[in-house]
Design an enzyme around this catalytic site. Sequence first.
Site, PDB file in Angstrom:
ATOM      1  N   HIS A  79      51.398  35.085  33.761  1.00 19.38           N
ATOM      2  CA  HIS A  79      50.019  35.243  34.245  1.00 19.38           C
ATOM      3  C   HIS A  79      49.539  33.945  34.881  1.00 19.38           C
ATOM      4  CE1 HIS A  79      45.687  36.454  33.918  1.00 19.38           C
ATOM      5  NE2 HIS A  79      45.534  35.153  33.733  1.00 19.38           N
ATOM      6  N   GLU A  80      49.831  32.818  34.245  1.00 18.85           N
ATOM      7  CA  GLU A  80      49.416  31.525  34.800  1.00 18.85           C
ATOM      8  C   GLU A  80      50.172  31.206  36.083  1.00 18.85           C
ATOM      9  OE1 GLU A  80      46.775  30.432  33.675  1.00 18.85           O
ATOM     10  OE2 GLU A  80      46.758  31.658  31.869  1.00 18.85           O
ATOM     11  N   HIS A 105      48.400  32.923  38.862  1.00 19.97           N
ATOM     12  CA  HIS A 105      47.224  32.192  39.348  1.00 19.97           C
ATOM     13  C   HIS A 105      47.632  31.129  40.363  1.00 19.97           C
ATOM     14  CE1 HIS A 105      43.847  33.844  37.231  1.00 19.97           C
ATOM     15  NE2 HIS A 105      44.324  33.582  36.026  1.00 19.97           N
ATOM     16  N   GLU A 160      41.148  37.536  37.623  1.00 19.17           N
ATOM     17  CA  GLU A 160      41.942  37.794  36.422  1.00 19.17           C
ATOM     18  C   GLU A 160      42.749  39.085  36.529  1.00 19.17           C
ATOM     19  OE1 GLU A 160      42.604  35.817  33.846  1.00 19.17           O
ATOM     20  OE2 GLU A 160      41.409  34.304  34.877  1.00 19.17           O
TER      21      GLU A 160
END
Length: 290
Positions: free
Chosen positions: A130-131, A134, A197
């Site tokens: 997930h990071e 980003h 998100e």
Amino acid sequence: MGYTKTAMLMAAMTALFMGVGYALGGGAGLLIALVVAVGMNGYSYWNSDKAVLRMHNAQECNSQIHPELERMVHRMADAADMPRPRVFVINEDQPNAFATGRNPENAAVAATTGLLQRMSDEEVAAVMAHELAHIRNFDTLIMTITATFAGAISMLANFAMFFGGRNRGNIIVTLLVMILAPMAAAVVQMAISRSREYEADRVGAAICGNPLWLASALEKIQGFASRIDYDRAEQNPQTAHMFIINPLHAFKRDKLFSTHPNTENRIAELVKLAEAQGQRFQRERANPWG
């Protein structure tokens, strides 16, 4: 659609900032606001990642400090055909993680020791994916810029009483600028954070290979974050929007001022994605990123 919404919100933040400058000083105030914005964003562009990592006392991984986490992140970055970020660990019991950096070539990810200790290997991999999402989506730069704008708007609003400009003598207008401008900036900043998100969840699920790993991690992190204090985050609330789950307790029930979308909604979207792919979560499945 996520990028369109983000662009619109960024435009709203910029317009709000310039509007505050104009309200306080007319054309001159607008020009000053522009100069301040350029200066603050330039500084943030080059230094935000170092500042955030320092705020949270993050330690960079190496052969002695959690090398397994660094190997996991680098394998996923390689598989996703993106630059390897620097990997950090934060000595905090609350499970959480964030990404920072001005671009994929100059990025870092950080995980708390609580995340490594309380999550399965699959869940840790999903959170770090997930990071990485980003970083790939340039969200770290977007959030740095919006945070800088929000800070600058608050600063201008604080000067309103002393530099009333066009509205000198109109105390009501000045007070409205002082009170409402920072609130509006915060709402726009948080809306941008929430909009990014969902996209990071989707891309992160693709990077790690199983949406339900991330769904499981989000559910657990939300539960722990609501019970375990994160003192450094409480001392630096301006960094809350960077984490995968809001690390603060103060706004956990305030939907308007939430930096993150509802966790249950995020989990539901990930479950739908998994079902569409015909995936079934099996905890005993070997983790290719471990």
